[in-house]
Design an enzyme around this catalytic site. Structure first.
Site, PDB file in Angstrom:
ATOM      1  N   ARG A 125      -6.067  -8.452  -8.182  1.00 51.43           N
ATOM      2  CA  ARG A 125      -6.736  -9.741  -8.351  1.00 51.43           C
ATOM      3  C   ARG A 125      -8.175  -9.497  -8.783  1.00 51.43           C
ATOM      4  NH1 ARG A 125     -10.046  -9.862  -3.755  1.00 51.43           N
ATOM      5  NH2 ARG A 125      -9.243  -8.639  -2.007  1.00 51.43           N
ATOM      6  N   GLU A 149      -2.871   7.528   7.145  1.00 52.92           N
ATOM      7  CA  GLU A 149      -3.463   8.576   6.323  1.00 52.92           C
ATOM      8  C   GLU A 149      -4.668   9.166   7.051  1.00 52.92           C
ATOM      9  OE1 GLU A 149      -4.388   6.649   2.619  1.00 52.92           O
ATOM     10  OE2 GLU A 149      -6.308   5.887   3.331  1.00 52.92           O
ATOM     11  N   LYS A 197       0.809  -1.217   0.000  1.00 55.12           N
ATOM     12  CA  LYS A 197       0.000   0.000   0.000  1.00 55.12           C
ATOM     13  C   LYS A 197       0.845   1.271   0.000  1.00 55.12           C
ATOM     14  CE  LYS A 197      -3.192  -3.073   0.468  1.00 55.12           C
ATOM     15  NZ  LYS A 197      -3.503  -3.871  -0.700  1.00 55.12           N
TER      16      LYS A 197
END
Length: 371
Positions: free
Chosen positions: A216, A123, A39
């Site tokens: 995916r 974040e 990430k």
């Protein structure tokens, strides 16, 4: 090898072993999984591709002092996430400074157990957004196409319960903008299979922010297949064989509305898992109704895996017709011998705010579904 939806589907080491063994991995190449699966790395790629980001860390966090500095910079609430996370796992929301150390330590330990990687990032946390994601697919010839968006806002502990396409509050301009953003991001790394670019959307500001890329196929892909007419699994296989995408962006038109309810073996009130033997099973049918699953009368739902046992997908010419078909299908569906969340979904598709398309990620925090 098609890895399905599980952890092997986003495991770069597994994809690499397949590549070295001359076995075709039906998914992105290992370097693409590495580039976007982490990430923190994905945030860096998104920034380089001029994709809107929430304020947060741009490098992996290895020390609590880094978290403290970021918290002072971006303020509260904030969210700590596992860098290698996915499926809603490895997330902790911090509302005040007093919680920071404990939740940081907890997130790191959970990330290590779940993913074998304790790295985290931070974040800003949006308190009432919608969760909107874009389905993309690329080939090995430089082509990438977006196939509309899905709204996945109805969630419990970051686990999706319902998905639909298109998003009830999107117009064509917004759809075009978020699709172009998603394509620009994955095209910057030469993405070459099915994937999903996930965003948080603030309806009041008409603004979306990059969250992550799932490298995916996802559980909710049927709603995209129904409104676009594209068989995503078949296309993944063709791309893995070296073929070009059989369509361009101009060929993709969204038609009608599709809704998916995840049928889980769990108590409909407490959401506690409910494994056991299914004594009787009846699947609904009729126009616009699709069931993806493998349960049957006599099947024993194990306690060691995810509680999802089937996906009920309904289609309509518009959202209203789609909801009507879903109500009928849920009423017809019978799974006896264990508890399931079918009753929860029956209440949901009658709930006024959901019917009006107003659900956000905080929807279940404010709706008493047990009433």
């Amino acid at each position: 090898i098609h890895p399905g939806y599980g952890f092997l589907s986003e495991n770069a080491k597994f994809a690499e072993v397949c590549e070295r063994s001359k076995v075709t991995f039906i998914g992105p190449t290992s370097d693409k999984i590495r580039a976007l699966g982490n990430k923190v790395a994905a945030r860096g790629i998104a920034k380089s591709a001029d994709v809107p980001l929430l304020p947060g860390s741009q490098e992996r966090i290895t020390d609590f002092s880094q978290v403290q500095a970021l918290a002072k910079e971006i303020g509260y609430p904030l969210i700590i996430k596992a860098s290698a996370g996915g499926g809603g796992r490895g997330m902790k929301i911090v509302n005040e400074e007093a919680q920071l150390q404990r939740l940081y330590d907890l997130c790191k330990s959970e990330a290590q157990v779940a993913f074998g990687d304790s790295d985290v990032f931070v974040e800003r946390y949006l308190t009432n957004p919608r969760h909107v994601e874009v389905q993309v697919i690329g080939d090995n010839h430089g082509n990438v196409v977006a196939l509309g968006e899905r709204d996945c806002s109805v969630q419990r502990r970051h686990q999706k319960l319902v998905e639909e396409s298109p998003c009830p509050v999107f117009n064509e301009d917004l759809r075009k903008s978020i699709q172009e953003t998603a394509v620009r991001l994955v095209k910057s790394v030469g993405y070459n299979s099915a994937g999903t670019v996930e965003f948080l959307y603030e309806h009041e500001r008409k603004a979306f922010y990059f969250m992550e890329v799932n490298t995916r196929i996802q559980v909710e892909h049927p709603v995209t297949e129904i409104v676009t007419g594209v068989d995503l699994i078949k296309t993944m296989i063709k791309v893995a064989q070296g073929e070009k995408l059989p369509f361009t962006q101009n060929d993709i038109k969204l038609k009608g509305h599709a809704l998916e309810c995840r049928i889980n073996a769990e108590d409909p009130d407490s959401f506690a898992p409910w494994p056991g033997k299914i004594s009787a099973y009846h699947a609904p049918g009729g126009p616009g109704v699709r069931i993806d699953g493998m349960i049957y009368a006599g099947y024993t739902v194990p306690s060691l895996y995810d509680s999802m046992i089937a996906k009920l997908i309904c289609y309509g010419a518009d959202r209203q017709e789609c909801l009507m078909r879903m109500r009928r299908a849920l009423a017809e569906m019978k799974v006896d011998g264990i508890r399931t969340n079918i009753k929860f979904h029956q209440k949901l598709v009658e709930q006024p705010d959901f019917v009006a398309g107003k659900a956000t990620t905080r929807f279940l925090d404010h709706w008493d579904h047990k009433a």
